[in-house]
Design a protein around this motif. Structure first.
Motif, PDB file in Angstrom:
ATOM      1  N   GLN A 172       3.436  10.253  -9.496  1.00  0.00           N
ATOM      2  CA  GLN A 172       2.883  10.388 -10.848  1.00  0.00           C
ATOM      3  C   GLN A 172       1.814  11.476 -10.928  1.00  0.00           C
ATOM      4  OE1 GLN A 172       1.457   6.442 -11.643  1.00  0.00           O
ATOM      5  NE2 GLN A 172       3.504   5.585 -11.839  1.00  0.00           N
ATOM      6  N   GLY A 173       1.539  12.116  -9.796  1.00  0.00           N
ATOM      7  CA  GLY A 173       0.550  13.189  -9.775  1.00  0.00           C
ATOM      8  C   GLY A 173      -0.876  12.711  -9.955  1.00  0.00           C
ATOM      9  N   LYS A 174      -1.149  11.455  -9.606  1.00  0.00           N
ATOM     10  CA  LYS A 174      -2.483  10.896  -9.810  1.00  0.00           C
ATOM     11  C   LYS A 174      -3.417  11.073  -8.615  1.00  0.00           C
ATOM     12  CE  LYS A 174      -1.097   7.467 -13.183  1.00  0.00           C
ATOM     13  NZ  LYS A 174      -1.013   6.056 -13.494  1.00  0.00           N
ATOM     14  N   GLU A 232       0.833  -1.203   0.000  1.00  0.00           N
ATOM     15  CA  GLU A 232       0.000   0.000   0.000  1.00  0.00           C
ATOM     16  C   GLU A 232       0.869   1.255   0.000  1.00  0.00           C
ATOM     17  OE1 GLU A 232      -2.968   2.410   2.935  1.00  0.00           O
ATOM     18  OE2 GLU A 232      -3.046   0.235   3.059  1.00  0.00           O
ATOM     19  N   ALA A 233       1.946   1.233   0.774  1.00  0.00           N
ATOM     20  CA  ALA A 233       2.858   2.382   0.812  1.00  0.00           C
ATOM     21  C   ALA A 233       3.435   2.632  -0.578  1.00  0.00           C
ATOM     22  CB  ALA A 233       3.975   2.151   1.822  1.00  0.00           C
ATOM     23  N   GLU A 234       3.947   1.589  -1.205  1.00  0.00           N
ATOM     24  CA  GLU A 234       4.546   1.752  -2.538  1.00  0.00           C
ATOM     25  C   GLU A 234       3.522   2.232  -3.563  1.00  0.00           C
ATOM     26  OE1 GLU A 234       7.664   1.734  -3.598  1.00  0.00           O
ATOM     27  OE2 GLU A 234       8.314   1.385  -1.541  1.00  0.00           O
ATOM     28  N   LYS A 235       2.334   1.672  -3.514  1.00  0.00           N
ATOM     29  CA  LYS A 235       1.281   2.077  -4.459  1.00  0.00           C
ATOM     30  C   LYS A 235       0.911   3.549  -4.255  1.00  0.00           C
ATOM     31  CE  LYS A 235      -3.524   0.956  -5.527  1.00  0.00           C
ATOM     32  NZ  LYS A 235      -4.659   0.115  -5.131  1.00  0.00           N
ATOM     33  N   THR A 236       0.750   3.961  -3.004  1.00  0.00           N
ATOM     34  CA  THR A 236       0.384   5.345  -2.700  1.00  0.00           C
ATOM     35  C   THR A 236       1.490   6.300  -3.108  1.00  0.00           C
ATOM     36  OG1 THR A 236      -0.990   4.572  -0.871  1.00  0.00           O
ATOM     37  CG2 THR A 236      -0.405   6.909  -0.881  1.00  0.00           C
ATOM     38  N   ILE A 237       2.738   5.942  -2.795  1.00  0.00           N
ATOM     39  CA  ILE A 237       3.876   6.792  -3.164  1.00  0.00           C
ATOM     40  C   ILE A 237       3.969   6.937  -4.676  1.00  0.00           C
ATOM     41  CG2 ILE A 237       6.402   6.914  -3.198  1.00  0.00           C
ATOM     42  CD1 ILE A 237       6.295   5.718  -0.311  1.00  0.00           C
TER      43      ILE A 237
END
Length: 185
Positions: free
Chosen positions: A156-158, A146-151
């Motif tokens: 990516q500015g998403k 989750e941390a990696e996905k959120t970061i």
């Protein structure tokens, strides 16, 4: 209506400006004082119920439902339902201002039952608390994935959030991401 004072709300990638519970660990905190604070927290009156559960910032294995989905109050302070877990299981010692407030009470304040779920919560005091060990770190997300996905989404500015954050919160998030990257490298 006087705002409630937020306490025990911990930082994450979504709320980087909040304090880290790891900085508040104090194995030497008096057991009797800790028990009085723990008992006080457990008497809190439900204030708000949220749409999802919290998670332990130490990832100790407690289930999210056990961490709760509510905020509690005593009429002066507001804290998340799971704050008692940090005090009892992780030796988190809360700031002296709050502890002295608890110890000064002869019984749990009856005024807590009269607080509306529309009461504003002031997080400024909570955000300024630094704890006892500023170099310790907890986890900024429920899982590493989750941390990696959120970061990645932030990089990516998403995410919509960065435009909604204050400059200080953006700086705190950048610092938190750098800490996380260094920890996982």
């Amino acid at each position: 209506m006087k705002p409630l004072i937020g306490i025990g709300f911990w930082r994450s990638l979504l709320e980087p400006e909040l304090p880290d519970p790891a900085c508040f660990i104090d194995a030497d905190w008096s057991q009797s004082e800790r028990q009085r604070v723990l008992h006080y927290l457990q008497q809190g009156q439900p204030l708000n119920y949220w749409m999802g559960y919290s998670w332990c910032r130490f990832r100790c294995g407690i289930s999210n439902p056990e961490m709760g989905a509510a905020d509690y109050t005593d009429g002066t302070y507001c804290w998340p339902e799971g704050l008692a877990h940090y005090v009892s299981c992780h030796q988190v010692r809360l700031p002296n201002t709050f502890t002295q407030h608890v110890l000064s009470q002869l019984s749990f304040p009856a005024a807590a039952a009269k607080v509306s779920d529309f009461s504003p919560v002031d997080m400024q005091w909570c955000q300024q608390q630094t704890g006892w060990h500023p170099s310790f770190l907890s986890f900024p997300a429920e899982t590493d994935e989750e941390a990696e996905k959120t970061i990645r989404r932030f990089e990516q500015g998403k995410c919509l959030e960065p435009s909604m954050l204050t400059p200080a919160a953006c700086e705190a998030r950048t610092h938190l991401i750098k800490q996380w990257r260094a920890k996982t490298s």
